[in-house]
Design a protein around this motif. Structure first.
Motif, mmCIF file in Angstrom:
data_model
loop_
_atom_site.group_PDB
_atom_site.id
_atom_site.type_symbol
_atom_site.label_atom_id
_atom_site.label_comp_id
_atom_site.label_asym_id
_atom_site.label_seq_id
_atom_site.Cartn_x
_atom_site.Cartn_y
_atom_site.Cartn_z
ATOM 1 N N UNK A 220 0.831 -1.209 0.000
ATOM 2 C CA UNK A 220 0.000 0.000 0.000
ATOM 3 C C UNK A 220 0.865 1.258 0.000
ATOM 4 N N UNK A 221 1.954 1.236 0.762
ATOM 5 C CA UNK A 221 2.854 2.394 0.763
ATOM 6 C C UNK A 221 3.483 2.593 -0.610
ATOM 7 N N UNK A 222 3.853 1.484 -1.267
ATOM 8 C CA UNK A 222 4.432 1.584 -2.607
ATOM 9 C C UNK A 222 3.415 2.143 -3.590
ATOM 10 N N UNK A 223 2.161 1.688 -3.466
ATOM 11 C CA UNK A 223 1.094 2.198 -4.329
ATOM 12 C C UNK A 223 0.899 3.688 -4.115
ATOM 13 N N UNK A 224 0.905 4.118 -2.853
ATOM 14 C CA UNK A 224 0.740 5.539 -2.539
ATOM 15 C C UNK A 224 1.881 6.357 -3.142
ATOM 16 N N UNK A 225 3.104 5.799 -3.045
ATOM 17 C CA UNK A 225 4.261 6.524 -3.590
ATOM 18 C C UNK A 225 4.129 6.649 -5.107
ATOM 19 N N UNK A 226 3.649 5.588 -5.759
ATOM 20 C CA UNK A 226 3.484 5.644 -7.212
ATOM 21 C C UNK A 226 2.419 6.665 -7.610
ATOM 22 N N UNK A 227 1.334 6.694 -6.851
ATOM 23 C CA UNK A 227 0.284 7.676 -7.149
ATOM 24 C C UNK A 227 0.793 9.099 -7.010
ATOM 25 N N UNK A 228 1.565 9.352 -5.957
ATOM 26 C CA UNK A 228 2.106 10.690 -5.743
ATOM 27 C C UNK A 228 3.068 11.058 -6.870
ATOM 28 N N UNK A 229 3.886 10.081 -7.296
ATOM 29 C CA UNK A 229 4.826 10.362 -8.390
ATOM 30 C C UNK A 229 4.076 10.652 -9.683
ATOM 31 N N UNK A 230 2.978 9.929 -9.906
ATOM 32 C CA UNK A 230 2.177 10.186 -11.102
ATOM 33 C C UNK A 230 1.587 11.588 -11.072
ATOM 34 N N UNK A 231 1.123 12.010 -9.895
ATOM 35 C CA UNK A 231 0.575 13.357 -9.775
ATOM 36 C C UNK A 231 1.634 14.407 -10.069
ATOM 37 N N UNK A 232 2.831 14.208 -9.477
ATOM 38 C CA UNK A 232 3.906 15.167 -9.701
ATOM 39 C C UNK A 232 4.306 15.212 -11.172
ATOM 40 N N UNK A 233 4.340 14.031 -11.827
ATOM 41 C CA UNK A 233 4.704 13.991 -13.241
ATOM 42 C C UNK A 233 3.667 14.713 -14.091
ATOM 43 N N UNK A 234 2.374 14.521 -13.762
ATOM 44 C CA UNK A 234 1.320 15.208 -14.515
ATOM 45 C C UNK A 234 1.423 16.716 -14.365
ATOM 46 N N UNK A 235 1.667 17.158 -13.116
ATOM 47 C CA UNK A 235 1.792 18.607 -12.873
ATOM 48 C C UNK A 235 2.986 19.164 -13.626
ATOM 49 N N UNK A 236 4.112 18.419 -13.634
ATOM 50 C CA UNK A 236 5.319 18.883 -14.300
ATOM 51 C C UNK A 236 5.085 18.958 -15.811
ATOM 52 N N UNK A 237 4.387 17.966 -16.379
ATOM 53 C CA UNK A 237 4.102 17.994 -17.814
ATOM 54 C C UNK A 237 3.221 19.185 -18.180
ATOM 55 N N UNK A 238 2.235 19.474 -17.326
ATOM 56 C CA UNK A 238 1.366 20.626 -17.595
ATOM 57 C C UNK A 238 2.160 21.924 -17.562
ATOM 58 N N UNK A 239 3.079 22.020 -16.587
ATOM 59 C CA UNK A 239 3.889 23.243 -16.500
ATOM 60 C C UNK A 239 4.783 23.387 -17.724
ATOM 61 N N UNK A 240 5.397 22.242 -18.169
ATOM 62 C CA UNK A 240 6.265 22.310 -19.353
ATOM 63 C C UNK A 240 5.470 22.658 -20.590
ATOM 64 N N UNK A 241 4.249 22.144 -20.667
ATOM 65 C CA UNK A 241 3.407 22.455 -21.835
ATOM 66 C C UNK A 241 3.056 23.942 -21.892
ATOM 67 N N UNK A 242 2.763 24.502 -20.708
ATOM 68 C CA UNK A 242 2.437 25.937 -20.663
ATOM 69 C C UNK A 242 3.641 26.778 -21.044
#
Length: 242
Positions: A220-242
């Motif tokens: 469960x901790x590993x799953x949580x870490x993956x979800x958080x990393x996915x969120x950070x990656x999505x935010x970073x991609x949006x910032x780079x796109x802008x």
């Protein structure tokens, strides 16, 4: 009323996938109408789930993991509470739904209602306290006087011979008691050995259960870490796109 089940469709945790399949499969078996809400592909679903799980029901890190179950906006529980309700045949009560007629849960509710209203108690009292208006023969109420006279005559005739027979019987009973005590001691020793084996098995079962819980927590901790990393990656991609 709509049952909402919040799931993560792209979860990398086998434990979470199994829990989600268990919940969905059981609801479908009961033919309960429900809606699946994906938190992996929909940020609104994820935020709504996190905000509406009560604080006292959240894990230590404050981020609840799927599956999470709601009835409209009312929180029902997570997988653990769902599993407990399933084991106790109380799933409809867990979901806040009336059990269908003829189901085991409905029968349990009817039995509880009968006991609560005192119907069962009244029937028991009626059996224990029969109608006093039924006449009982005088001999049965006061005892059989003739029988007592016959018993007294028999006791006088027995005399000393009866006392000797009683002593022999008492000696025989004493020997039987000693033999019984020996058998009882042997049985107690066997019972103690069985109890020691059972305690050892229970200890091993507890250790295995604790190990499974630790493994599940790690997943469960590993799953949580993956979800958080996915969120950070999505935010970073949006910032780079802008």
């Amino acid at each position: 009323m709509v049952i909402k089940v919040f799931l993560a469709s792209s979860s990398g945790s086998t434990a979470i996938k199994k829990k989600q399949q268990d919940v969905v499969g059981f609801l479908e078996a009961l033919k309960v109408d429900y809606t699946q809400l994906d938190i992996a592909c929909n940020e609104e679903n994820r935020m709504w789930m996190r905000q509406n799980v009560p604080e006292e029901k959240k894990p230590a890190n404050g981020i609840p993991l799927p599956p999470q179950i709601f009835n409209e906006n009312g929180y029902c529980g997570d997988y653990e509470t769902f599993f407990d309700a399933k084991e106790d045949n109380m799933v409809y009560a867990f979901l806040g739904l009336p059990p269908p007629p003829g189901s085991k849960e409905a029968e349990q509710a009817d039995e509880a209602h009968v006991v609560e209203n005192g119907t069962h108690a009244e029937e028991t009292n009626a059996e224990e306290n029969p109608d006093d208006s039924i006449e009982v023969p005088v001999e049965e109420r006061n005892g059989d006087a003739h029988g007592e006279e016959v018993l007294a005559a028999d006791e006088e005739e027995e005399g000393e011979g009866g006392e000797e027979e009683e002593e022999e019987v008492a000696e025989g009973e004493t020997a039987d008691d000693e033999a019984t005590e020996g058998e009882t001691a042997g049985d107690e020793a066997l019972a103690e050995e069985d109890q020691a084996v059972e305690e050892t098995d229970e200890a091993q079962a507890e250790e295995e259960e604790e190990q499974e819980e630790e493994d599940l927590q790690s997943e469960e901790e590993e799953e949580l870490r993956q979800l958080e990393e996915e969120e950070e990656a999505e935010v970073q991609e949006e910032e780079e796109t802008e």
